[in-house]
Design an enzyme around this catalytic site. Sequence first.
Site, short mmCIF file in Angstrom:
data_model
loop_
_atom_site.label_atom_id
_atom_site.label_comp_id
_atom_site.label_asym_id
_atom_site.label_seq_id
_atom_site.Cartn_x
_atom_site.Cartn_y
_atom_site.Cartn_z
N THR A 119 0.82 -1.21 0.00
CA THR A 119 0.00 0.00 0.00
C THR A 119 0.85 1.26 0.00
OG1 THR A 119 -1.73 -1.17 1.21
CG2 THR A 119 -1.85 1.23 1.18
N LYS A 142 -1.16 -1.05 -4.12
CA LYS A 142 -2.46 -0.50 -3.78
C LYS A 142 -2.27 0.98 -3.46
CE LYS A 142 -6.19 -0.95 -0.38
NZ LYS A 142 -6.82 -1.88 0.60
N LYS A 144 -3.67 4.53 -2.16
CA LYS A 144 -4.68 5.23 -1.37
C LYS A 144 -4.97 6.57 -2.02
CE LYS A 144 -5.44 2.49 2.23
NZ LYS A 144 -6.77 1.97 2.58
N ASP A 169 -7.72 2.46 -3.87
CA ASP A 169 -8.66 2.49 -2.75
C ASP A 169 -9.00 3.94 -2.43
OD1 ASP A 169 -10.18 2.09 -0.51
OD2 ASP A 169 -8.59 1.21 0.71
N GLU A 195 -11.54 0.25 -5.18
CA GLU A 195 -12.13 -0.16 -3.92
C GLU A 195 -12.92 0.99 -3.29
OE1 GLU A 195 -10.50 -2.21 0.23
OE2 GLU A 195 -9.11 -1.71 -1.38
N ASP A 218 -15.77 -2.46 0.23
CA ASP A 218 -15.02 -2.63 1.48
C ASP A 218 -15.89 -2.19 2.65
OD1 ASP A 218 -13.26 -2.83 3.57
OD2 ASP A 218 -11.84 -1.36 2.84
N LYS A 240 -12.37 -8.75 5.25
CA LYS A 240 -11.41 -8.45 6.32
C LYS A 240 -11.93 -9.09 7.59
CE LYS A 240 -9.87 -3.91 4.62
NZ LYS A 240 -9.95 -2.45 4.87
N CYS A 268 -6.94 -6.25 4.95
CA CYS A 268 -6.56 -6.20 6.36
C CYS A 268 -6.61 -4.77 6.87
CB CYS A 268 -5.15 -6.75 6.56
SG CYS A 268 -3.85 -5.75 5.76
N ASP A 290 -4.45 -8.27 -0.07
CA ASP A 290 -3.76 -7.12 0.52
C ASP A 290 -3.54 -7.43 2.00
OD1 ASP A 290 -2.69 -4.68 1.23
OD2 ASP A 290 -4.64 -3.70 1.40
N ASP A 292 -0.57 -6.72 3.75
CA ASP A 292 0.76 -6.11 3.85
C ASP A 292 1.00 -5.42 5.18
OD1 ASP A 292 -1.00 -3.99 3.53
OD2 ASP A 292 0.25 -2.89 2.10
#
Length: 321
Positions: A119, A142, A144, A169, A195, A218, A240, A268, A290, A292
């Site tokens: 991420t 990923k 953000k 995301d 996401e 999500d 998650k 996560c 994901d 990480d």
Amino acid sequence: MSIEVTRDTFRLAQVFTISRGSRTETKVLTVKVTRDGVTGWGECVPYARYDETLDSVAAQIESLPTDVTRAALQGLLPAGAARNAVDCALWDLDAKQSGRRVWELAGLPKPGPEITAYTLSLDTPEKMREQAAKNAFRPLLKVKLGTPDDMPRLEAVRAGAPEATIIVDANEGWTAQVYADLAPHLVRLGVAMVEQPLPAGEDEALIGMDRPVPVCADESCHDRASLPHLKGKYDIVNIKLDKTGGLTEGIALLEAAKAEGYGIFVGCMVGSSLAMAPAVLLAQGAAFTDLDGPLLLAEDRDPGLLYDAAGVHPPEPALWG
């Protein structure tokens, strides 16, 4: 049987920023369940977005009867962080007492390594390009996002990591109009998934909207009860364990989501290897993984999960399961 809950803090390797704020550490609750001299372990990350605090989640855990079973637990606590930590600790305890691995007890296939996303937190385009270039060797990044002016950030990440697969995301940070405007550029830049582009309470706008890039739920997807509300809006669900309330419901959600035709993304919160370990079992064959959390920490549990070119490996028994 005894149930103990303690608070642990892990420093992050660098400031981690999403559309809702920044942090330099992650605070977790560690659950220790002991029966007949054998101990099982679990971890959860209380999440303010879901009205959870360290105090409220610890109180939920401490309210449980000391003879709680996995089956009884599902009705004693709602889906969320508290149930997750206890459920995973009970799975670990049962594995240790039976001398078998959790995947054997759960009837799951023997797990192997899975490529995990890494991420890149929200920052200026320049800083995000630097992050991307530093991690361009990773196969899956990923990103953000979640602001009205994300286009320069995404362009910068692609420039920094031209070969990596990118997933985005937005953490509920876009409006329907922002998403619609960005969609063709997501395609142009080779984004493989988006996401939670819209707030969970406003995602009706996704119905009928063109989705040239698969859209993942999500914040809109917690457990099996969420599935009826996702129809026509999402293509993928993010599982998650801190949302499902543990591996037990996580397995059930995985099976139900697959049966309804959704792609699977296993994600996560920012936690240690102990929190990631059960999720590795769910991630087998997922469209995206994901897990990480430990890669973002300056310190982890010992022993921790193994991360290498093959991805995140299943836990050793000394860690969990």
